[in-house]
Design an enzyme around this catalytic site. Structure first.
Site, PDB file in Angstrom:
ATOM      1  N   MET A 116      -0.101   1.152   5.309  1.00 54.31           N
ATOM      2  CA  MET A 116      -0.811   1.447   6.542  1.00 54.31           C
ATOM      3  C   MET A 116      -1.985   0.486   6.715  1.00 54.31           C
ATOM      4  O   MET A 116      -2.564   0.032   5.738  1.00 54.31           O
ATOM      5  CB  MET A 116      -1.338   2.888   6.506  1.00 54.31           C
ATOM      6  CG  MET A 116      -1.900   3.377   7.821  1.00 54.31           C
ATOM      7  SD  MET A 116      -0.600   3.691   9.019  1.00 54.31           S
ATOM      8  CE  MET A 116      -1.609   4.158  10.430  1.00 54.31           C
ATOM      9  N   ASP A 150      -4.707  -4.649   6.109  1.00 52.56           N
ATOM     10  CA  ASP A 150      -5.097  -5.466   4.960  1.00 52.56           C
ATOM     11  C   ASP A 150      -3.986  -6.448   4.626  1.00 52.56           C
ATOM     12  O   ASP A 150      -2.834  -6.053   4.424  1.00 52.56           O
ATOM     13  CB  ASP A 150      -5.398  -4.564   3.754  1.00 52.56           C
ATOM     14  CG  ASP A 150      -5.984  -5.343   2.582  1.00 52.56           C
ATOM     15  OD1 ASP A 150      -6.626  -6.380   2.831  1.00 52.56           O
ATOM     16  OD2 ASP A 150      -5.805  -4.906   1.428  1.00 52.56           O
ATOM     17  N   SER A 186       0.849  -1.189   0.000  1.00 51.78           N
ATOM     18  CA  SER A 186       0.000   0.000   0.000  1.00 51.78           C
ATOM     19  C   SER A 186       0.886   1.241   0.000  1.00 51.78           C
ATOM     20  O   SER A 186       1.713   1.399  -0.888  1.00 51.78           O
ATOM     21  CB  SER A 186      -0.955  -0.029   1.198  1.00 51.78           C
ATOM     22  OG  SER A 186      -1.905   1.013   1.096  1.00 51.78           O
ATOM     23  N   THR A 187       0.765   2.102   1.009  1.00 54.90           N
ATOM     24  CA  THR A 187       1.512   3.362   1.032  1.00 54.90           C
ATOM     25  C   THR A 187       3.014   3.103   0.895  1.00 54.90           C
ATOM     26  O   THR A 187       3.597   2.354   1.668  1.00 54.90           O
ATOM     27  CB  THR A 187       1.243   4.115   2.348  1.00 54.90           C
ATOM     28  OG1 THR A 187      -0.160   4.177   2.573  1.00 54.90           O
ATOM     29  CG2 THR A 187       1.819   5.514   2.294  1.00 54.90           C
ATOM     30  N   HIS A 232      -2.543  -1.061  -3.423  1.00 55.28           N
ATOM     31  CA  HIS A 232      -3.673  -0.153  -3.268  1.00 55.28           C
ATOM     32  C   HIS A 232      -3.442   1.088  -4.122  1.00 55.28           C
ATOM     33  O   HIS A 232      -2.522   1.870  -3.863  1.00 55.28           O
ATOM     34  CB  HIS A 232      -3.831   0.265  -1.799  1.00 55.28           C
ATOM     35  CG  HIS A 232      -4.176  -0.874  -0.895  1.00 55.28           C
ATOM     36  ND1 HIS A 232      -3.872  -0.865   0.449  1.00 55.28           N
ATOM     37  CD2 HIS A 232      -4.798  -2.051  -1.131  1.00 55.28           C
ATOM     38  CE1 HIS A 232      -4.299  -1.992   0.993  1.00 55.28           C
ATOM     39  NE2 HIS A 232      -4.862  -2.731   0.065  1.00 55.28           N
TER      40      HIS A 232
END
Length: 364
Positions: free
Chosen positions: A303, A306, A184-185, A210
């Site tokens: 973050m 998930d 993600s991030t 993401h």
């Protein structure tokens, strides 16, 4: 309780500034400290009061967002989230922004579309909160207040919303190894570094990063030009092949499925899972069900949680699992949660993940 996450909005559209302000202020952990219509106004505001996070438009008068971002990163690094319209033409520019130091991308909210705004608003708040905890130029931001995991009243669905849990320990090592990756991030640059280190005969890889729809196609195209492995945005039914990487399309879930000794992916719509679509938990659970010990799971910077439950399910099904370590993660949330659940076999720096994949392949 700690302090709120203070956000500065930079966008030349007054309606977008107003809508973003309203969306962000629905979260009690976020405070919109102000808005600016162009980078020059923003620079003056930053000199007076430094925000925790900036949302930045790409196309603005007097100075474009990418130029401002590069100047900001060189002089005063602050976590920046790029805010863009949903256009394929703009995707390349957004990837340049990520290379220049932006930590994530959000789509401009569709004003007046209530259903869309509720869902997109949740992602916008999640991304801004993630950005507040991101490392920028190697320096971790001070922790702002993080309340409940929710960024709104919506229920947080598990992978049960897409497919049932694994039935037990899956099949032994009988087919090609397949690698499932979640990020993600900070993941766009981390994935680039990992994939660039892999040879052309690396095992087949399926990735959930993401990212909004449209941008995943440009992201895959960019990686394909940099890596020895073939990289593409996944389409429903694509086979998982040695030397090939499939990236989940933004706004759609991806599942690993097996037919005989071969694997393919299924691309599906569905509800947000762990507040994401695509969801790492959905991919990892499908790998636990369809591949078992033939799979390897990798969870990287990001973050939230998930992928944590899904990685635990993969390990219980016999898969080998790896997490990126804290020192090399932009945000350590996702790996940390997976480790805490006991679903991780090995914790390694980013520059060693490709080596772990090749070592696992050699043991097959």
């Amino acid at each position: 309780m700690g302090k709120k996450i203070r956000v500065l909005i930079i966008d030349d559209s007054a309606s977008v500034r107003q809508t973003l302000t309203a969306v962000l202020q629905q979260d009690p952990d976020i405070e919109v400290m102000g808005a600016a219509s162009d980078p020059f106004m923003a620079a003056r505001r930053i000199q007076e009061d430094i925000p925790d996070v900036i949302t930045l438009d790409v196309e603005m008068p007097r100075m474009d967002g990418i130029t401002f971002l590069r100047k900001l990163m060189a002089q005063h690094p602050i976590p920046v989230v790029m805010c863009s319209s949903l256009t394929e033409a703009g995707s390349e520019t957004l990837l340049q922004a990520l290379e220049a130091g932006a930590v994530d991308i959000i789509l401009k909210p569709k004003i007046g579309a209530a259903d869309h705004l509720a869902e997109s608003g949740m992602r916008i708040r999640e991304v801004v909160k993630s950005a507040a905890h991101a490392r920028v130029s190697g320096v971790r931001r001070p922790s702002a207040r993080m309340g409940a995991a929710a960024s709104g009243p919506a229920a947080k669905l598990t992978a049960d919303a897409m497919l049932p849990p694994p039935t037990g320990r899956a099949m032994a090592k009988t087919t090609e190894m397949v690698v499932c990756v979640g990020a993600s991030t900070g993941g766009t640059e981390a994935l680039r570094e990992m994939l660039e280190a892999l040879p052309a005969n690396a095992p087949g890889i399926v990735i959930v990063q993401h990212m909004p729809e449209k941008f995943t196609a440009a992201f895959a195209k960019r990686l394909n030009g940099l890596c020895e492995v073939e990289v593409k945005e996944a389409a429903d039914g694509d086979p998982v092949l040695r030397g090939h990487v499939l990236i989940a399309p933004g706004d759609q879930h991806i599942l690993l499925e097996r037919q005989g000794a071969r694997y393919h992916v299924s691309v599906k719509t569905g509800p947000l899972v762990s507040r994401h679509r695509p969801s790492v938990d959905v991919l990892f659970r499908s790998a636990a069900r369809s591949a078992g010990a033939n799979a390897m799971g990798v969870i990287m910077t990001g973050m939230g949680d998930d992928g944590a439950r899904g990685m635990e399910e993969m390990k219980q099904a016999g898969a080998f699992t790896v997490a990126q370590d804290e020192a090399s993660s932009i945000v350590f949330g996702m790996p940390k949660e997976a480790i805490a659940r006991g679903g991780v076999d090995r914790v390694v720096p980013l520059d060693q993940i490709a080596r772990e994949i090749l070592m696992a392949q050699s043991r097959f």
